[in-house]
Motif scaffolding. Structure first.
Motif, PDB file in Angstrom:
ATOM      1  N   HIS A  71       0.863  -1.176   0.000  1.00 17.76           N
ATOM      2  CA  HIS A  71       0.000   0.000   0.000  1.00 17.76           C
ATOM      3  C   HIS A  71       0.907   1.235   0.000  1.00 17.76           C
ATOM      4  O   HIS A  71       1.808   1.326   0.818  1.00 17.76           O
ATOM      5  CB  HIS A  71      -0.858   0.055   1.265  1.00 17.76           C
ATOM      6  N   HIS A  72       0.649   2.158  -0.915  1.00 23.93           N
ATOM      7  CA  HIS A  72       1.402   3.405  -0.971  1.00 23.93           C
ATOM      8  C   HIS A  72       0.408   4.560  -0.946  1.00 23.93           C
ATOM      9  O   HIS A  72      -0.615   4.513  -1.616  1.00 23.93           O
ATOM     10  CB  HIS A  72       2.253   3.482  -2.238  1.00 23.93           C
ATOM     11  N   VAL A  73       0.716   5.596  -0.188  1.00 24.29           N
ATOM     12  CA  VAL A  73      -0.169   6.750  -0.095  1.00 24.29           C
ATOM     13  C   VAL A  73       0.607   8.004  -0.489  1.00 24.29           C
ATOM     14  O   VAL A  73       1.811   8.117  -0.250  1.00 24.29           O
ATOM     15  CB  VAL A  73      -0.785   6.883   1.325  1.00 24.29           C
ATOM     16  N   THR A  74      -0.115   8.925  -1.126  1.00 24.05           N
ATOM     17  CA  THR A  74       0.526  10.148  -1.596  1.00 24.05           C
ATOM     18  C   THR A  74      -0.527  11.267  -1.671  1.00 24.05           C
ATOM     19  O   THR A  74      -1.699  11.033  -1.426  1.00 24.05           O
ATOM     20  CB  THR A  74       1.191   9.910  -2.980  1.00 24.05           C
ATOM     21  N   ASN A  75      -0.078  12.451  -1.994  1.00 22.70           N
ATOM     22  CA  ASN A  75      -0.955  13.592  -2.236  1.00 22.70           C
ATOM     23  C   ASN A  75      -1.899  13.866  -1.065  1.00 22.70           C
ATOM     24  O   ASN A  75      -3.097  14.058  -1.255  1.00 22.70           O
ATOM     25  CB  ASN A  75      -1.777  13.390  -3.517  1.00 22.70           C
ATOM     26  N   ILE A  76      -1.370  13.918   0.140  1.00 22.93           N
ATOM     27  CA  ILE A  76      -2.180  14.140   1.334  1.00 22.93           C
ATOM     28  C   ILE A  76      -2.525  15.627   1.448  1.00 22.93           C
ATOM     29  O   ILE A  76      -1.634  16.476   1.442  1.00 22.93           O
ATOM     30  CB  ILE A  76      -1.440  13.667   2.597  1.00 22.93           C
ATOM     31  N   VAL A  77      -3.827  15.906   1.543  1.00 25.03           N
ATOM     32  CA  VAL A  77      -4.312  17.270   1.700  1.00 25.03           C
ATOM     33  C   VAL A  77      -5.168  17.303   2.968  1.00 25.03           C
ATOM     34  O   VAL A  77      -6.087  16.506   3.118  1.00 25.03           O
ATOM     35  CB  VAL A  77      -5.153  17.719   0.483  1.00 25.03           C
ATOM     36  N   LEU A  78      -4.852  18.219   3.875  1.00 27.44           N
ATOM     37  CA  LEU A  78      -5.571  18.331   5.143  1.00 27.44           C
ATOM     38  C   LEU A  78      -6.390  19.613   5.169  1.00 27.44           C
ATOM     39  O   LEU A  78      -5.918  20.669   4.749  1.00 27.44           O
ATOM     40  CB  LEU A  78      -4.588  18.331   6.318  1.00 27.44           C
ATOM     41  N   ARG A  79      -7.616  19.482   5.680  1.00 27.03           N
ATOM     42  CA  ARG A  79      -8.497  20.644   5.804  1.00 27.03           C
ATOM     43  C   ARG A  79      -9.133  20.625   7.184  1.00 27.03           C
ATOM     44  O   ARG A  79      -9.749  19.644   7.590  1.00 27.03           O
ATOM     45  CB  ARG A  79      -9.580  20.588   4.732  1.00 27.03           C
ATOM     46  N   ASP A  83     -15.494  22.079  13.767  1.00 28.10           N
ATOM     47  CA  ASP A  83     -15.656  21.311  15.007  1.00 28.10           C
ATOM     48  C   ASP A  83     -14.345  20.763  15.560  1.00 28.10           C
ATOM     49  O   ASP A  83     -14.342  20.005  16.521  1.00 28.10           O
ATOM     50  CB  ASP A  83     -16.670  20.179  14.814  1.00 28.10           C
ATOM     51  N   GLY A  84     -13.209  21.125  14.945  1.00 27.44           N
ATOM     52  CA  GLY A  84     -11.911  20.685  15.442  1.00 27.44           C
ATOM     53  C   GLY A  84     -11.396  19.411  14.809  1.00 27.44           C
ATOM     54  O   GLY A  84     -10.263  19.016  15.046  1.00 27.44           O
ATOM     55  N   ALA A  85     -12.224  18.768  13.991  1.00 24.66           N
ATOM     56  CA  ALA A  85     -11.753  17.584  13.265  1.00 24.66           C
ATOM     57  C   ALA A  85     -10.958  18.041  12.049  1.00 24.66           C
ATOM     58  O   ALA A  85     -10.951  19.226  11.696  1.00 24.66           O
ATOM     59  CB  ALA A  85     -12.936  16.726  12.826  1.00 24.66           C
ATOM     60  N   VAL A  86     -10.294  17.101  11.430  1.00 16.88           N
ATOM     61  CA  VAL A  86      -9.543  17.369  10.200  1.00 16.88           C
ATOM     62  C   VAL A  86     -10.022  16.389   9.142  1.00 16.88           C
ATOM     63  O   VAL A  86     -10.159  15.194   9.415  1.00 16.88           O
ATOM     64  CB  VAL A  86      -8.025  17.209  10.432  1.00 16.88           C
ATOM     65  N   HIS A  87     -10.322  16.895   7.959  1.00  8.57           N
ATOM     66  CA  HIS A  87     -10.626  16.028   6.830  1.00  8.57           C
ATOM     67  C   HIS A  87      -9.342  15.869   6.033  1.00  8.57           C
ATOM     68  O   HIS A  87      -8.695  16.864   5.685  1.00  8.57           O
ATOM     69  CB  HIS A  87     -11.729  16.614   5.963  1.00  8.57           C
ATOM     70  N   ALA A  88      -8.982  14.624   5.794  1.00 11.25           N
ATOM     71  CA  ALA A  88      -7.770  14.323   5.037  1.00 11.25           C
ATOM     72  C   ALA A  88      -8.169  13.623   3.749  1.00 11.25           C
ATOM     73  O   ALA A  88      -8.954  12.674   3.765  1.00 11.25           O
ATOM     74  CB  ALA A  88      -6.842  13.433   5.850  1.00 11.25           C
ATOM     75  N   LEU A  89      -7.623  14.085   2.666  1.00 10.09           N
ATOM     76  CA  LEU A  89      -7.843  13.495   1.354  1.00 10.09           C
ATOM     77  C   LEU A  89      -6.484  13.031   0.853  1.00 10.09           C
ATOM     78  O   LEU A  89      -5.507  13.788   0.899  1.00 10.09           O
ATOM     79  CB  LEU A  89      -8.442  14.546   0.414  1.00 10.09           C
ATOM     80  N   SER A  90      -6.403  11.769   0.421  1.00 16.06           N
ATOM     81  CA  SER A  90      -5.121  11.266  -0.092  1.00 16.06           C
ATOM     82  C   SER A  90      -5.364  10.246  -1.187  1.00 16.06           C
ATOM     83  O   SER A  90      -6.484   9.753  -1.362  1.00 16.06           O
ATOM     84  CB  SER A  90      -4.277  10.654   1.037  1.00 16.06           C
ATOM     85  N   LYS A  91      -4.326   9.947  -1.921  1.00 18.84           N
ATOM     86  CA  LYS A  91      -4.370   8.967  -2.998  1.00 18.84           C
ATOM     87  C   LYS A  91      -3.653   7.719  -2.519  1.00 18.84           C
ATOM     88  O   LYS A  91      -2.640   7.799  -1.832  1.00 18.84           O
ATOM     89  CB  LYS A  91      -3.679   9.505  -4.252  1.00 18.84           C
ATOM     90  N   GLY A  92      -4.181   6.572  -2.908  1.00 18.88           N
ATOM     91  CA  GLY A  92      -3.549   5.318  -2.539  1.00 18.88           C
ATOM     92  C   GLY A  92      -3.293   4.465  -3.762  1.00 18.88           C
ATOM     93  O   GLY A  92      -4.093   4.446  -4.702  1.00 18.88           O
TER      94      GLY A  92
END
Length: 133
Positions: A71-79, A83-92
């Protein structure tokens, strides 16, 4: 409360560590990444959402040799969210035993817990067609 640069590094490390733990079958180590009651939604891959770490472990064991070997992950974008949570979008990328490669998008909700930042919800969406959501 705004997330700091240290928070961003910690969250990015969580997401990056997933492949290392999963590829070696270290399901106990996944408690460093996910909450015990994580929802791991693989419905876009044809399965039902998995309930908790136990459900994710059982599903991985049931797949056996059909799991990716890497498994490889890349292109991590955090928003940050209000409410204090973080949405993370990444490619696998998943490398299969036959050498083929599959692409997915991970959509994570990450929250600060007493144990530190943890993923509370992950949706996995396959990428099967170019230029489409």
């Amino acid at each position: 409360m705004a997330i700091t640069a240290d928070d961003r590094n910690t969250i990015t490390d969580l997401i990056n560590l997933h492949g290392h733990l999963t590829d070696r079958g270290d399901f106990a180590g996944l408690t460093a990444l996910f909450t015990e009651d994580v929802v791991y939604d693989v419905s876009a891959l044809g399965g039902a959402p998995l309930a908790g770490l136990a459900g994710a472990r059982e599903a991985a064991l049931a797949l056996g040799d059909r799991n990716p070997v890497a498994h490889h992950v890349t292109n991590i974008v955090l928003r940050e969210t209000p409410d204090g949570a973080v949405h993370a979008l990444s490619k696998g990328l998943g490398v299969m035993t036959d050498g083929s490669i599959n692409s997915v998008t991970y959509e994570d909700t990450v929250k600060r817990t007493p144990a530190g930042w943890r993923i509370t919800h992950r949706t996995v969406r396959p990428r099967r067609a170019p230029l489409r959501d």
